[in-house]
Design a protein around this motif. Sequence first.
Motif, short mmCIF file in Angstrom:
data_model
loop_
_atom_site.label_atom_id
_atom_site.label_comp_id
_atom_site.label_asym_id
_atom_site.label_seq_id
_atom_site.Cartn_x
_atom_site.Cartn_y
_atom_site.Cartn_z
N ASN A 51 -5.34 -41.08 34.64
CA ASN A 51 -4.92 -39.62 35.81
C ASN A 51 -5.78 -40.71 36.88
N GLY A 52 -5.16 -40.74 38.20
CA GLY A 52 -5.05 -41.14 39.91
C GLY A 52 -4.92 -42.43 40.01
N LYS A 53 -3.29 -43.22 38.60
CA LYS A 53 -3.35 -44.58 39.59
C LYS A 53 -2.32 -44.77 40.28
N GLY A 54 -1.03 -43.41 40.81
CA GLY A 54 -0.50 -43.50 41.33
C GLY A 54 -1.15 -43.12 43.26
N LEU A 302 6.26 -26.57 47.37
CA LEU A 302 5.34 -28.12 47.18
C LEU A 302 5.51 -27.56 45.96
N PHE A 303 5.30 -29.40 45.97
CA PHE A 303 6.21 -30.26 44.77
C PHE A 303 4.33 -30.74 44.09
N ASP A 304 4.20 -30.50 42.64
CA ASP A 304 3.07 -31.04 42.39
C ASP A 304 3.15 -31.69 40.76
N ALA A 309 -3.03 -29.29 31.11
CA ALA A 309 -3.92 -28.50 31.68
C ALA A 309 -4.73 -28.59 32.87
N ASP A 310 -5.74 -29.78 32.68
CA ASP A 310 -6.46 -29.73 33.58
C ASP A 310 -5.52 -30.50 35.07
N GLY A 311 -4.50 -31.03 34.97
CA GLY A 311 -3.94 -31.53 36.16
C GLY A 311 -3.44 -29.77 37.19
N ALA A 312 -3.23 -29.11 36.16
CA ALA A 312 -1.78 -27.68 36.31
C ALA A 312 -3.67 -27.29 37.20
N ALA A 313 -4.74 -27.14 36.36
CA ALA A 313 -5.85 -26.63 36.93
C ALA A 313 -6.59 -27.20 38.45
N THR A 314 -6.21 -28.17 38.75
CA THR A 314 -6.51 -29.08 39.88
C THR A 314 -5.49 -28.46 40.78
N VAL A 315 -4.28 -28.66 40.18
CA VAL A 315 -2.89 -27.71 41.84
C VAL A 315 -3.76 -26.65 41.75
N VAL A 316 -4.04 -25.71 41.16
CA VAL A 316 -4.36 -24.37 41.25
C VAL A 316 -5.35 -24.30 41.79
N ALA A 317 -6.40 -25.05 42.18
CA ALA A 317 -7.84 -24.98 43.03
C ALA A 317 -7.56 -25.45 44.65
#
Length: 427
Positions: A51-54, A302-304, A309-317
């Motif tokens: 995660n985070g490289k992009g 909103l495109f993400d 699940a962690d990535g989706a939770a971050t989107v929600v936050a």
Amino acid sequence: MADAAYHDALRRLFARTGGAWRLGLERVSELLALLGNPQRAYPVFHVAGTNGKGSTVATLDALLRGSGLRVGRYTSPHLVDFAERLVVDGAPMPHDAITAWLTQWEPELTRLGATFFEATTAMALDWFSAQRVDVAIVEVGLGGRLDATNTVEPLAAAVTQIGFDHLEFLGDTLELIAGEKAGIYKRGAVAVVGEARPSICAHLTAHAESVGARGVLVTGRDWEVRDIVVGASGTSFTLVTTDGERRLTTPLIGEFQAHNAAVALAMLRGAGGRWLEIERNASALLPAVRLAGRFHHVAPWLFDVAHNADGAATVVANLLDVGAPLPVSAVVCVLRDKDWAGILQAVARVATHIVVTMAPTAPVARAWNLDEVTAWAESEGLPVQRVDNFALALDRARAQAATVLVTGSFHTVGDAMERLQVDPLAR
């Protein structure tokens, strides 16, 4: 005719994705040798991580281009057009140039048995040389040690956050996965460790030191990120280094974006010289950072991309942090080998309607089973509606909400952007 030739060339290139994934550097090394080893013609910043490289790549790109340098950027996958992967100063490699390169080198690609990613990597590195870039930023495709991009000889290499992904290739523990990603650290090159969890951080640091990295910069030891504030216009944070502390802001939204920006800055700081001068000007350069498909807002859409699940939770936050207009609906399509249940559970915390669908470009072999998905969602009491037709799914979600989240795979986000005519490379 030109477009037809381009699409025909891509069809043959994508045919190289068939069969088992073949990691290794032998084929791509031989191919690059035939090309004259173009990867040696310019300095390279090399970025790996789950995660985070992009975000780290996007931040480096903005900082380097903002300093007047001609910058090549190689990333994967693409959202709408294959050419997004091979970019110089924000402009994708022209279709006719891609067609010409693939046509010229196809016999050698076939002779070597080069994979899709090996061929694409060689094309990118060759294009950067032909375009006389001042510097290139290269994102690892899978893992690191045996990834085709690991043929570069970087000025600095970074590993961002580590997570569970591609277990069949990288191992089933975080330590094994970290070991594969740490394979991009090389003797004489700066090594940057962006993973904060102590055991994984120590593992990455030890590997970098063992191979003789020119310097090792570690999050929590050589820099610290404090006082993160997420808002609708970006993410502000305090970066603490041995030179003192600065308040910085990245346009990318999310607490983790502060840490990704810090990794990019650490790479420049470690490289020293003119790169350090760019790092010192970060406050003025960070506002130019853009990253398509990651909390990418084109109202009401909103495109993400969210693979887990962690990535989706971050989107929600992030949605809650920026105060997105309510109600929120979501269009979701996830590949079957991902944690689609966890993603749907996370999205349900903010979306009053969730439309599950099938992205047109999702690989058939990895497509999720909508019968299984809807049955599970109904048993969990989630507000899920099945709409198989992708265009109709977008319309249905738009009719039900003030903000429409499109999430799941790159295929889902890219297909939606294409249909809605959103250019991933637009500034």
